[in-house]
Design a protein around this motif. Structure first.
Motif: not given
Length: 235
Positions: A106-123
């Motif tokens: 419900s609170l996901l945005t384009d920006e936090t989505y891109v951050l998430s896709m970046n984050k999974i490369n490290y986790t």
């Protein structure tokens, strides 16, 4: 970024995106006031509708005295891409409850989505509620406060476009895209560049035939299909 999925890391990694929210959020507030909305109405729209581009659409339709149903339909169409975005994040949050996933979506945005896709490369392709929820909340309240600020000064700014605040969001996305490219470990850079060029091409020429709001949804779908086909056939 690193592999920690803590509240502290969420704050550190989300703060660089705040300027984008501030710039466009202030613009929404200013434009909303110029359209005749009061401060409370601007803030409530930002906190309930919570969508940058769609709020400009709503304000434009209010100015043109549109009925409620067309406004609701336009809001759904412009934000329909969030359904696809939420679905692509969901597999990395399978360990979380349904309620938590609904809250995150419900609170996901384009920006936090891109951050998430970046984050999974490290986790190792993992996300959790704690990290993404903090990231979402920072975005949400920054947007609300920025809209409130814009609404307060709206009566004193006649042409907000001259300040170039809208470019803050574009600049932020360019930075996030660059980080996504350099941090991606599995997809070859050639494929990433090819998908980006394809997306830019159909976005540029698509504007000749389709409205920008509908085109965003179409380009999202076509870009994903193109990327999947190219990866499985040629890469």
């Amino acid at each position: 970024m690193n592999n920690q999925l803590t509240r502290k890391r969420a704050i550190i990694e989300t703060l660089p995106t705040v300027l984008g929210y501030i710039g466009i959020g202030i613009t929404v507030g200013i434009v909303g006031r110029s359209a005749g909305l009061n401060v409370l109405e601007v803030v409530l729209m930002s906190m309930i509708t919570y969508g940058g581009s769609v709020q400009f659409v709503i304000i434009g339709m209010i100015i043109n005295h549109s009925e409620l149903l067309p406004i609701l339909l336009a809001t759904f169409l412009v934000n329909a891409r969030m359904i696809l975005i939420s679905m692509s994040v969901a597999p990395y949050l399978e360990q979380e409850s349904v309620f938590k996933n609904i809250l995150l979506g419900s609170l996901l945005t384009d920006e936090t989505y891109v951050l998430s896709m970046n984050k999974i490369n490290y986790t190792k392709k993992r996300l959790n509620f704690e990290w993404l929820n903090i990231s979402n909340l920072i975005a949400y309240f920054t947007w609300a406060i920025a809209s409130f600020t814009g609404a307060l000064v709206g009566n004193y700014v006649e042409t907000p476009q001259k300040f170039g605040l809208g470019f803050a969001l574009i600049a932020m996305f360019i930075g996030l895209l660059y980080l996504q490219i350099i941090s991606e470990k599995e997809i070859k850079i050639g494929l990433q560049v090819l998908v980006i060029m394809f997306t830019l091409f159909i976005m540029y020429f698509g504007l000749i035939f389709v409205s920008a709001n509908i085109l965003v949804l179409l380009v999202t779908i076509l870009g994903c299909l193109f990327g999947v086909i190219m990866k499985n056939v040629f890469f």
